[in-house]
Enzyme design. Structure first.
Site, PDB file in Angstrom:
ATOM      1  N   ARG A 275       0.851  -1.187   0.000  1.00  0.00           N
ATOM      2  CA  ARG A 275       0.000   0.000   0.000  1.00  0.00           C
ATOM      3  C   ARG A 275       0.890   1.243   0.000  1.00  0.00           C
ATOM      4  O   ARG A 275       1.969   1.240   0.567  1.00  0.00           O
ATOM      5  CB  ARG A 275      -0.920   0.008   1.219  1.00  0.00           C
ATOM      6  CG  ARG A 275      -1.927  -1.135   1.239  1.00  0.00           C
ATOM      7  CD  ARG A 275      -2.933  -0.963   2.369  1.00  0.00           C
ATOM      8  NE  ARG A 275      -3.871  -2.057   2.444  1.00  0.00           N
ATOM      9  CZ  ARG A 275      -4.980  -2.149   1.726  1.00  0.00           C
ATOM     10  NH1 ARG A 275      -5.280  -1.193   0.856  1.00  0.00           N
ATOM     11  NH2 ARG A 275      -5.793  -3.175   1.864  1.00  0.00           N
TER      12      ARG A 275
ATOM     13  N   GLY B 221      -7.858   3.635  -5.008  1.00  0.00           N
ATOM     14  CA  GLY B 221      -6.659   4.411  -4.706  1.00  0.00           C
ATOM     15  C   GLY B 221      -5.551   4.142  -5.702  1.00  0.00           C
ATOM     16  O   GLY B 221      -4.859   5.065  -6.159  1.00  0.00           O
TER      17      GLY B 221
ATOM     18  N   THR C   2     -11.234  -4.748  -6.358  1.00  0.00           N
ATOM     19  CA  THR C   2     -11.677  -4.516  -4.990  1.00  0.00           C
ATOM     20  C   THR C   2     -12.606  -5.636  -4.585  1.00  0.00           C
ATOM     21  O   THR C   2     -13.617  -5.878  -5.250  1.00  0.00           O
ATOM     22  CB  THR C   2     -12.382  -3.163  -4.818  1.00  0.00           C
ATOM     23  OG1 THR C   2     -13.031  -3.132  -3.550  1.00  0.00           O
ATOM     24  CG2 THR C   2     -13.419  -2.929  -5.904  1.00  0.00           C
ATOM     25  N   ILE C   3     -12.268  -6.310  -3.531  1.00  0.00           N
ATOM     26  CA  ILE C   3     -13.094  -7.420  -3.082  1.00  0.00           C
ATOM     27  C   ILE C   3     -14.434  -6.929  -2.555  1.00  0.00           C
ATOM     28  O   ILE C   3     -15.416  -7.664  -2.530  1.00  0.00           O
ATOM     29  CB  ILE C   3     -12.338  -8.246  -2.016  1.00  0.00           C
ATOM     30  CG1 ILE C   3     -12.931  -9.645  -1.908  1.00  0.00           C
ATOM     31  CG2 ILE C   3     -12.325  -7.534  -0.675  1.00  0.00           C
ATOM     32  CD1 ILE C   3     -12.096 -10.602  -1.092  1.00  0.00           C
ATOM     33  N   ASP C   4     -14.493  -5.648  -2.138  1.00  0.00           N
ATOM     34  CA  ASP C   4     -15.737  -5.084  -1.602  1.00  0.00           C
ATOM     35  C   ASP C   4     -16.744  -4.739  -2.689  1.00  0.00           C
ATOM     36  O   ASP C   4     -17.888  -4.398  -2.378  1.00  0.00           O
ATOM     37  CB  ASP C   4     -15.445  -3.817  -0.798  1.00  0.00           C
ATOM     38  CG  ASP C   4     -14.690  -4.099   0.486  1.00  0.00           C
ATOM     39  OD1 ASP C   4     -14.622  -5.280   0.880  1.00  0.00           O
ATOM     40  OD2 ASP C   4     -14.171  -3.148   1.094  1.00  0.00           O
TER      41      ASP C   4
ATOM     42  N   MET D 146     -15.960  -8.788   5.056  1.00  0.00           N
ATOM     43  CA  MET D 146     -15.332  -7.581   4.533  1.00  0.00           C
ATOM     44  C   MET D 146     -16.391  -6.639   3.969  1.00  0.00           C
ATOM     45  O   MET D 146     -17.439  -7.068   3.502  1.00  0.00           O
ATOM     46  CB  MET D 146     -14.307  -7.943   3.464  1.00  0.00           C
ATOM     47  CG  MET D 146     -13.202  -8.842   3.976  1.00  0.00           C
ATOM     48  SD  MET D 146     -11.898  -9.107   2.768  1.00  0.00           S
ATOM     49  CE  MET D 146     -11.014  -7.569   2.905  1.00  0.00           C
TER      50      MET D 146
ATOM     51  N   ARG E 172     -15.725  -2.356   3.985  1.00  0.00           N
ATOM     52  CA  ARG E 172     -15.347  -1.157   4.736  1.00  0.00           C
ATOM     53  C   ARG E 172     -16.404  -0.064   4.603  1.00  0.00           C
ATOM     54  O   ARG E 172     -16.829   0.528   5.588  1.00  0.00           O
ATOM     55  CB  ARG E 172     -13.994  -0.657   4.229  1.00  0.00           C
ATOM     56  CG  ARG E 172     -13.449   0.559   4.957  1.00  0.00           C
ATOM     57  CD  ARG E 172     -12.118   0.965   4.351  1.00  0.00           C
ATOM     58  NE  ARG E 172     -11.115  -0.067   4.554  1.00  0.00           N
ATOM     59  CZ  ARG E 172     -10.340  -0.155   5.635  1.00  0.00           C
ATOM     60  NH1 ARG E 172     -10.475   0.732   6.607  1.00  0.00           N
ATOM     61  NH2 ARG E 172      -9.445  -1.108   5.741  1.00  0.00           N
TER      62      ARG E 172
ATOM     63  N   ILE F  89     -11.118 -15.357   3.125  1.00  0.00           N
ATOM     64  CA  ILE F  89     -11.943 -15.058   1.955  1.00  0.00           C
ATOM     65  C   ILE F  89     -11.120 -14.457   0.826  1.00  0.00           C
ATOM     66  O   ILE F  89     -11.295 -14.795  -0.346  1.00  0.00           O
ATOM     67  CB  ILE F  89     -13.091 -14.105   2.354  1.00  0.00           C
ATOM     68  CG1 ILE F  89     -14.127 -14.848   3.190  1.00  0.00           C
ATOM     69  CG2 ILE F  89     -13.741 -13.465   1.131  1.00  0.00           C
ATOM     70  CD1 ILE F  89     -15.214 -13.961   3.739  1.00  0.00           C
TER      71      ILE F  89
END
EC number: 2.7.1.11
Length: 489
Positions: free
Chosen positions: A164, A191, A218-220, A263, A265, A377
């Site tokens: 990151r 990002g 993005t897993i979200d 997950m 956020r 996951i």
């Protein structure tokens, strides 16, 4: 080398309200570039495919549900191979980098980029940048070919490593220029793609013949415009395993409660879809849906009701839910990781303890089991559907780069592969709309209260529909935002 102005959105207007949000092209700032016949014309694998090459005017609509008198709306350029390419095979020196958190399918995307460049276009020089953006100026690279990536899709994680932060635009572009790299494939979340956009702008400013391509990860599933992110299907499938375990634990003991933290956020897509797929969940809590614990209609009252009715209960909560209800000491809310994401408190542990305290105060028997499968996951290999999706994303990205397009991401819109300008996926995040039909389906499945007051309903009606849902493309044409050039280092 002459400087150029910052790029502006390429908007093409047509009849009946048609709007094409086009992506940049190398010829926009490097006029007179030579073109070459696409090598796929001589590839026996594609000789039987009729109309394999995409017409230059093909586009894909962002919304497919329209009113008969309404405008046609925003479109994106259709992905796929073109008859002419702007790079010769021997000229190409490509690199691939993965940034941010892990996600199922990363290795599949890497493998398919390498395979597409090698088998379709005869490219020999492909570099892997090790360790995220830092790898560009830390001189960490690995040569990639079909043998190196042959079976990496069977593994989780990324063979290139990740990190990151570490984004230094000048150093990164200097490294690209010094190495003679002319195709940059950047795999990462919002990002990371903001960073890719800044890299593209600097490359354009320097007048370099370098294509910059993003593949959103993005897993979200919180990246807007696209139908879904790769790895999402795998994440939902794996999340069900944790939910199934919680259900077995809960129903095997008196007043058993299984709490599973998933997950999510800022967006609760994994929790919502895993709940709908499982059918064993009694309550699903996500960041978009406020809830309260005490009093009439609160969570504690609902838990008591479910235990009296069935003797057990399964509760799923996304990691970003309930942050406003947690302890008054909110120091962690102001802290951020290297990617600029807020460091959240562990809502799963907090909620589990709150439930225990409530039942202890009421002297009621209760047995709670808490499961946090977060890293299980995201660290697994991608499943079959995600492997196919990753293949399409990677091949489309390569076709676009060879055709001279740059400053875009490869993404699925209404089931069609498209090229989307960077600014469209970095301007905002995708969220579950709790006044949408899919959330209503979840409420009818779990029979949980909505926890909504009249003001909450009104506020959420003002939000645009979420792209993954069946009603998600019914919102009207939006104004084209300015190009975002800021990035958190």
């Amino acid at each position: 080398m002459s400087t150029v102005e910052s790029s502006k959105p390429k908007i093409i207007n047509g009849s009946c309200g048609y709007v094409l949000e086009d992506v940049p092209h190398l010829s926009d700032y490097l006029p007179g570039l030579p073109t070459y016949p696409n090598p796929l014309q001589d590839n026996p694998a594609y000789s039987v495919v009729k109309q394999y090459f995409v017409d230059a005017d093909d586009s894909v609509p962002q919304k497919i549900v329209v009113h008969k008198d309404g405008p046609r709306g925003i479109h994106f350029r259709r992905a796929g191979p073109r008859q002419k390419v702007y790079f010769e095979s021997d000229e190409v020196h490509a690199c691939i980098v993965t940034c941010g958190g892990l996600c199922p399918g990363l290795n599949t995307v890497i493998r398919e980029i390498v395979s597409s460049l090698s088998y379709m276009y005869g490219v020999k020089r492909i570099l892997g940048i090790d360790g995220g953006y830092r790898g560009f100026y830390a001189k960490n690279t690995v040569s990639l070919d079909s043998k190196v990536v042959n079976d990496i899709h069977k593994r989780g994680g990324t063979i290139l490593g990740t990190s990151r932060g570490g984004h230094d635009t000048t150093k990164i572009v200097d490294s690209i220029q010094d190495r003679g790299i002319n195709q940059v494939y950047i795999i990462g979340g919002d990002g990371t793609q903001r960073g890719a956009s800044v890299i593209f702008e600097e490359i354009r400013r320097r007048g370099l013949k370098v294509a910059v391509i993003g593949i959103p990860k993005t897993i979200d599933n919180d990246i807007p415009v696209i139908d879904k992110s790769f790895g999402f299907d795998t994440a939902v499938e794996e999340a069900q395993r944790a939910i199934n375990a919680a259900h077995v634990e809960a129903e095997s003991i008196e007043n058993g409660i299984g709490v599973v933290k998933l997950m999510g956020r800022y967006s609760g897509f994994i929790a919502m879809y895993a709940t709908l797929a499982s059918r064993d969940v009694d309550c699903c809590l996500i960041p978009e849906s406020p809830f309260y614990l005490e009093g009439e209609g609160g969570l504690f009252e609902y838990i008591e009701k479910r235990l009296k009715e069935s003797g057990h209960m399964v509760l799923v909560i996304a990691e970003g839910a309930g942050q406003d209800l947690m302890s008054k000491s909110m120091e962690s809310m102001t802290l951020k990781d290297a990617s600029g994401n807020k460091l959240l408190k562990d809502v799963g542990l907090w909620l589990s303890q709150s439930i225990k305290d409530h039942f202890n105060q009421k002297k009621m028997v209760m047995n709670l089991k808490y499961i946090d499968p977060t890293y299980m996951i995201r660290a697994v290999p991608s499943n079959a559907s995600d492997n196919v999706y990753c293949t399409l994303l990677a091949q489309s990205a390569v076709h676009g780069a060879m055709a001279g397009y740059t400053g875009y991401i490869s993404g699925l819109v209404n089931g069609r592969q498209t090229y989307i300008p960077f600014y469209r996926i970095t301007e905002k995040q995708n969220h579950v709309v709790i006044t949408d039909r899919m959330w209503a389906r979840l409420l009818s499945s779990t029979n949980q209260p909505s926890f909504l007051g009249p003001k909450d309903v009104f506020d959420n009606k003002e939000k645009p529909m979420s792209a993954l849902l069946d009603d998600g493309n019914c919102n009207g044409v939006v104004d084209v935002p300015p190009v975002t050039k800021e990035i958190t280092k």
